[in-house]
Design a protein around this motif. Structure first.
Motif, PDB file in Angstrom:
ATOM      1  N   TYR A   1       0.835  -1.211   0.000  1.00 21.69           N
ATOM      2  CA  TYR A   1       0.000   0.000   0.000  1.00 21.69           C
ATOM      3  C   TYR A   1       0.866   1.256   0.000  1.00 21.69           C
ATOM      4  CZ  TYR A   1      -4.277  -2.636   1.049  1.00 21.69           C
ATOM      5  OH  TYR A   1      -5.350  -3.478   1.005  1.00 21.69           O
ATOM      6  N   GLU A   2       1.918   1.234   0.799  1.00 21.04           N
ATOM      7  CA  GLU A   2       2.848   2.377   0.847  1.00 21.04           C
ATOM      8  C   GLU A   2       3.436   2.636  -0.534  1.00 21.04           C
ATOM      9  OE1 GLU A   2       3.573   4.479   3.233  1.00 21.04           O
ATOM     10  OE2 GLU A   2       3.227   3.467   5.141  1.00 21.04           O
ATOM     11  N   ARG A   3       3.872   1.566  -1.182  1.00 23.94           N
ATOM     12  CA  ARG A   3       4.490   1.678  -2.499  1.00 23.94           C
ATOM     13  C   ARG A   3       3.484   2.201  -3.529  1.00 23.94           C
ATOM     14  NH1 ARG A   3       6.585  -3.115  -2.767  1.00 23.94           N
ATOM     15  NH2 ARG A   3       4.796  -4.074  -3.778  1.00 23.94           N
ATOM     16  N   ALA A   4       2.277   1.644  -3.510  1.00 20.18           N
ATOM     17  CA  ALA A   4       1.251   2.074  -4.463  1.00 20.18           C
ATOM     18  C   ALA A   4       0.903   3.541  -4.249  1.00 20.18           C
ATOM     19  CB  ALA A   4       0.003   1.204  -4.326  1.00 20.18           C
ATOM     20  N   PHE A   5       0.750   3.953  -2.994  1.00 25.05           N
ATOM     21  CA  PHE A   5       0.429   5.353  -2.719  1.00 25.05           C
ATOM     22  C   PHE A   5       1.557   6.263  -3.197  1.00 25.05           C
ATOM     23  CE2 PHE A   5       0.280   9.235  -0.251  1.00 25.05           C
ATOM     24  CZ  PHE A   5      -1.044   9.616  -0.429  1.00 25.05           C
ATOM     25  N   ALA A   6       2.790   5.890  -2.929  1.00 22.88           N
ATOM     26  CA  ALA A   6       3.940   6.694  -3.362  1.00 22.88           C
ATOM     27  C   ALA A   6       3.993   6.784  -4.886  1.00 22.88           C
ATOM     28  CB  ALA A   6       5.241   6.103  -2.808  1.00 22.88           C
ATOM     29  N   ASP A   7       3.699   5.681  -5.570  1.00 25.30           N
ATOM     30  CA  ASP A   7       3.696   5.691  -7.036  1.00 25.30           C
ATOM     31  C   ASP A   7       2.607   6.608  -7.581  1.00 25.30           C
ATOM     32  OD1 ASP A   7       5.811   3.902  -7.083  1.00 25.30           O
ATOM     33  OD2 ASP A   7       4.563   2.151  -7.571  1.00 25.30           O
TER      34      ASP A   7
END
Length: 161
Positions: A50-56
């Motif tokens: 989720y962190e990665r997707a939000f950052a992307d």
């Protein structure tokens, strides 16, 4: 300005549509977790994917995770993605996904407010059309989208990978 359901009768509140912040990620995930009941954002585990997707999403100028807020409270969300294409004279199209309004705030016009503001945002960017998909089982949502002027124009297909 809209009357926010749950606020004192006749009192208009200003709700704001803006990009979500990292601090609001638990509230967004709570909205997406269950559209039929209220999920406490404090109960949501924000995992690395989720962190990665939000950052992307946040780093991509063609993607926006938007929240509709009243003060500190996240009332709704959606993801708006701008897609370049050669159709429609080379104009972008906007794709709306992950539309949610808090379960305890539905029926007060917030969904309409959220969608109208998202469509206005796409129009201001120069998009030639706005498209969305919705699960076939969400018949109430389909009536809602139709009331906003969205027309069923295509059958969609998905392939899980």
């Amino acid at each position: 300005m809209v009357e926010v359901k749950g606020s004192p009768r006749g009192r208009l509140r200003t709700v704001i549509l803006r990009p979500a912040t990292r601090a609001e990620l638990p509230a967004v995930l709570a909205l997406l977790a269950d559209e039929e009941r209220l999920v406490d954002p404090a109960s949501v585990t924000v995992t690395e994917p989720y962190e990665r997707a939000f950052a992307d999403i946040a780093a991509d100028p063609r993607n926006e995770m938007l929240v509709l807020t009243d003060g500190e409270l996240v009332l709704g969300c959606l993801q708006l993605t701008y897609i370049p294409g050669l159709g429609k004279g080379g104009a972008e199209r906007a794709l709306i996904e992950a539309v949610r309004i808090r379960a305890d705030r539905r029926g007060g016009g917030l969904g309409r407010e959220l969608m109208e503001r998202a469509v206005a945002r796409a129009k201001q960017r120069g998009c030639a059309l706005v498209q969305l998909t919705s699960d076939k089982r969400r018949t109430d949502a389909h009536r809602f989208y139709a009331s906003l002027g969205f027309a069923r124009s295509h059958d969609g297909f998905k392939l899980a990978l």
